[in-house]
Design an enzyme around this catalytic site. Structure first.
Site, mmCIF file in Angstrom:
data_model
loop_
_atom_site.group_PDB
_atom_site.id
_atom_site.type_symbol
_atom_site.label_atom_id
_atom_site.label_comp_id
_atom_site.label_asym_id
_atom_site.label_seq_id
_atom_site.Cartn_x
_atom_site.Cartn_y
_atom_site.Cartn_z
ATOM 1 C CE LYS A 110 6.544 12.379 2.442
ATOM 2 N NZ LYS A 110 5.943 12.700 3.601
ATOM 3 C CG ASP B 11 6.196 9.162 4.311
ATOM 4 O OD1 ASP B 11 4.992 9.806 4.987
ATOM 5 O OD2 ASP B 11 5.061 8.606 2.800
HETATM 6 P P1 NDP Z 1 4.415 2.098 7.300
HETATM 7 O O1 NDP Z 1 5.467 1.888 5.871
HETATM 8 O O2 NDP Z 1 5.447 2.114 8.183
HETATM 9 O O3 NDP Z 1 3.431 1.571 7.025
HETATM 10 C C1 NDP Z 1 2.828 1.339 6.388
HETATM 11 C C2 NDP Z 1 0.875 0.850 6.485
HETATM 12 O O4 NDP Z 1 -0.363 1.423 5.968
HETATM 13 C C3 NDP Z 1 1.110 -0.075 6.626
HETATM 14 O O5 NDP Z 1 0.540 -1.207 7.454
HETATM 15 C C4 NDP Z 1 0.855 -0.616 4.911
HETATM 16 O O6 NDP Z 1 0.361 -1.944 4.752
HETATM 17 C C5 NDP Z 1 -0.047 0.416 5.179
HETATM 18 N N1 NDP Z 1 -0.742 1.181 3.829
HETATM 19 C C6 NDP Z 1 0.428 1.570 3.275
HETATM 20 N N2 NDP Z 1 -0.487 1.860 1.807
HETATM 21 C C7 NDP Z 1 -1.394 1.262 1.894
HETATM 22 C C8 NDP Z 1 -2.574 1.644 0.812
HETATM 23 N N3 NDP Z 1 -2.358 2.000 -0.107
HETATM 24 N N4 NDP Z 1 -3.752 0.462 0.938
HETATM 25 C C9 NDP Z 1 -3.794 0.297 2.493
HETATM 26 N N5 NDP Z 1 -2.607 0.700 3.696
HETATM 27 C C10 NDP Z 1 -1.671 1.363 3.285
HETATM 28 O O7 NDP Z 1 4.354 3.864 7.567
HETATM 29 P P2 NDP Z 1 4.383 4.825 8.021
HETATM 30 O O8 NDP Z 1 3.532 4.115 9.076
HETATM 31 O O9 NDP Z 1 5.281 5.746 8.666
HETATM 32 O O10 NDP Z 1 3.082 5.710 7.205
HETATM 33 C C11 NDP Z 1 1.854 5.626 7.451
HETATM 34 C C12 NDP Z 1 1.349 6.997 7.486
HETATM 35 O O11 NDP Z 1 1.482 8.341 8.521
HETATM 36 C C13 NDP Z 1 1.321 7.575 5.216
HETATM 37 O O12 NDP Z 1 0.488 8.649 5.506
HETATM 38 C C14 NDP Z 1 2.884 8.091 6.436
HETATM 39 O O13 NDP Z 1 2.595 9.286 4.680
HETATM 40 C C15 NDP Z 1 1.967 8.824 7.296
HETATM 41 N N6 NDP Z 1 3.289 9.477 8.233
HETATM 42 C C16 NDP Z 1 4.000 9.139 8.169
HETATM 43 C C17 NDP Z 1 5.380 9.752 9.695
HETATM 44 C C18 NDP Z 1 5.958 9.668 9.915
HETATM 45 O O14 NDP Z 1 7.691 9.976 10.317
HETATM 46 N N7 NDP Z 1 6.984 7.728 9.646
HETATM 47 C C19 NDP Z 1 4.955 11.133 9.486
HETATM 48 C C20 NDP Z 1 3.456 11.612 9.380
HETATM 49 C C21 NDP Z 1 2.808 11.239 8.854
HETATM 50 P P3 NDP Z 1 1.229 -2.716 3.800
HETATM 51 O O15 NDP Z 1 2.317 -3.081 5.171
HETATM 52 O O16 NDP Z 1 -0.328 -3.868 3.346
HETATM 53 O O17 NDP Z 1 1.332 -1.782 2.909
HETATM 54 O O1 2IT Z 2 4.966 13.248 6.412
HETATM 55 C C1 2IT Z 2 5.623 13.394 7.636
HETATM 56 O O2 2IT Z 2 5.735 14.419 8.114
HETATM 57 C C2 2IT Z 2 6.571 12.636 7.572
HETATM 58 N N1 2IT Z 2 7.029 10.974 6.993
HETATM 59 C C3 2IT Z 2 7.826 13.048 8.540
HETATM 60 C C4 2IT Z 2 8.528 13.819 7.297
HETATM 61 C C5 2IT Z 2 9.769 14.373 8.901
HETATM 62 O O3 2IT Z 2 11.578 14.762 7.752
HETATM 63 O O4 2IT Z 2 10.584 13.171 9.398
#
Ligand code: NDP
Ligand code: 2IT
Length: 452
Positions: free
Chosen positions: A125, A165
């Site tokens: 990561k 992420d």
């Molecule tokens: P995005 O940046 O697309 O969206 C993040 C969302 O979460 C936004 O709505 C953001 O709000 C909110 N957020 C972030 N930090 C905080 C905080 N400290 N308190 C409250 N709200 C918060 O990210 P993703 O959707 O990609 O990621 C969301 C989660 O999913 C994370 O935990 C990530 O690690 C996990 N994840 C993502 C994957 C992927 O493929 N993208 C795969 C697996 C897991 P704001 O706009 O205000 O920051």
């Molecule tokens: O937390 C996760 O699994 C991710 N943000 C996606 C990682 C990836 O390599 O697609």
């Protein structure tokens, strides 16, 4: 005598401030105690001791210039946690809160998650404490180029393959890929989540959210149930939340909430397709705040986040299922109790480690369907693995083919959780099932490769 406790004490002593990392390790190690005891001859605890120490941590300076021509400086990271199963693989996070503890917890979780996919993926990561909010496209571009100017020497299609992420989506991956290509003069699958026209995989944007709901459907199936007519809470409004909602709508569920770090929306009438399109345009194109939803749809209620509140009122809304899709520790003990009080039957994690330790314990003790992140959100990295396969073979798979593979992988992970939980713990304890199944594959590879 516990073989696990000294390992936990050692990491706490070595890096006393890394609380998120300690939390992630403890959860896994308490599950592993059961297999370590079952195979005394294998010395699995010696493998565990190695697994909690990253193979490599890179920390670097990211200098860049903002639109006012002021010199800015951020800290960049890449934690290369484990390469027993393949090149390090995992996302990059751009968020003001990023520090070494958060990077290490995410990299540690990623090792087990990637193992569960059955693909050849190690775990890593990275990211930076750069805050993308309010930055212009050109500022983000300059930051990403500077970030990659250092990161490029540590990654490669056979070494380490980052992805998105929090704060890293198609725009940022594009800027980083462009800079990697300029420096190395190579067009390779060094990043996943690329644009569909230049090496990205169909379904990668949808994969985490879709995978979460495929997995959750299998959980419901174990109780003879489906999503039809279920009321669902979703937190976040980014990539994972959006496609979680899309799949829930397809399966006949009603979604009543979204959130960002400023507050949350409660729409008792439900978020339909048109409202989801509005959210996607708001968040992905205009990069606005969810508060705007209330202006567009006045029947919805917006509640601003209260600093130092002892719970999140989003989790106090009555519903059948909850999908935390924002960030770590967004469900605390009180939130978990509120969910239980309101009769929640399923909690499945889109975000990484969104439930605090006490919350996990409550869900497990009460016997609800509780799906931990490393199993339930593995669809994103799984399709990243499929993107790497397409890049290596210079082929582009159809949407249907990728979606079918994703469904197969999520079903297989669900099956493994059931199998390993019934063998070593309690059938349906997805936490133990995921931790143990993920661990055994990595541990056996490390043993084969010489306890490294
Ligand atoms: P995005 O940046 O697309 O969206 C993040 C969302 O979460 C936004 O709505 C953001 O709000 C909110 N957020 C972030 N930090 C905080 C905080 N400290 N308190 C409250 N709200 C918060 O990210 P993703 O959707 O990609 O990621 C969301 C989660 O999913 C994370 O935990 C990530 O690690 C996990 N994840 C993502 C994957 C992927 O493929 N993208 C795969 C697996 C897991 P704001 O706009 O205000 O920051
Ligand atoms: O937390 C996760 O699994 C991710 N943000 C996606 C990682 C990836 O390599 O697609």
């Amino acid at each position: 005598m516990s073989l696990i406790q000294p390992i936990i004490e050692q990491i706490e002593k070595r890096d006393p401030n890394e609380t998120e990392f300690h939390q992630a390790v403890q959860e896994v190690l308490y599950s592993l105690e059961k297999v370590i005891d079952a195979f005394p001859a294998v010395q699995f605890h010696k493998v565990v001791e190695r697994m909690v120490e990253p193979e490599r941590v890179v920390s670097f300076r990211v200098p860049w210039v903002d639109d006012n021509e002021d010199l800015q400086i951020n800290r960049g990271f890449r934690v290369e946690m484990n390469s027993a199963l393949g090149p390090y693989k995992g996302g990059l996070r751009l968020h003001a809160s990023v520090n070494q503890s958060i990077m290490k917890f995410l990299a540690f979780e990623q090792v087990f998650k990637n193992s569960l996919t059955g693909l050849s993926l190690g775990g890593g990561k990275g990211g930076s404490d750069f805050n993308p909010k309010g930055k212009s496209d050109l500022e983000v571009m300059r930051f990403c180029q500077s970030f990659m100017t250092e990161l490029y020497r540590h990654i490669g299609e056979h070494t380490d393959v980052p992805a998105g992420d929090i704060g890293v989506g198609a725009r940022e991956i594009g800027f980083m890929f462009g800079q990697y290509k300029r420096i190395t003069n190579q067009f390779t699958g060094v990043l996943t989540g690329k644009g569909l026209g230049w090496g990205g995989s169909l379904i990668r944007p949808e994969a985490t959210g879709y995978g979460l709901i495929y997995f959750s459907s299998h959980m419901l199936e174990t109780r003879g149930d489906t999503f039809e007519g279920k009321t669902c809470l979703v937190s976040g409004s980014g990539n994972v939340a959006q496609y979680t909602i899309e799949k829930l709508l397809e399966l006949g569920a009603k979604v009543v909430t979204i959130s960002d770090s400023s507050g949350f929306i409660y729409d008792a009438e439900g978020i339909d397709r048109a409202k989801l399109d509005f959210i996607m345009e708001l968040k992905n194109v205009r990069r606005g705040r969810v508060a705007e939803y209330e202006q567009k749809y006045p029947q919805a209620v917006y509640t601003a986040t209260r600093q130092n509140a002892d719970h999140n009122p989003l989790w106090d809304i009555k519903a059948d299922c909850a999908f935390p899709c924002a960030t770590q520790n967004e469900i605390n003990e009180k939130d978990a109790k509120n969910l239980m009080k309101n009769g929640i039957m399923l909690v499945a994690e889109g975000a990484n480690m969104p439930t605090c330790e006490e919350g996990v314990k409550i869900f497990l003790d009460k016997g609800i369907l509780y799906g931990p992140a490393k199993a339930t959100n593995a669809g994103g990295v799984a399709v990243s693995g499929l993107e790497m396969a397409q890049n290596s073979s210079r082929m582009v798979w159809t949407r249907e083919r990728v979606d079918t593979e994703l469904q197969k992988i999520m079903k297989s992970i669900h099956g493994m959780c059931i199998e390993y939980s019934s063998q070593y713990s309690t059938e349906g304890n997805y936490v133990d099932g995921a931790n143990i199944a993920g661990f055994i594959r990595v541990a056996n590879a490390m043993l084969d490769q010489g306890y490294i």
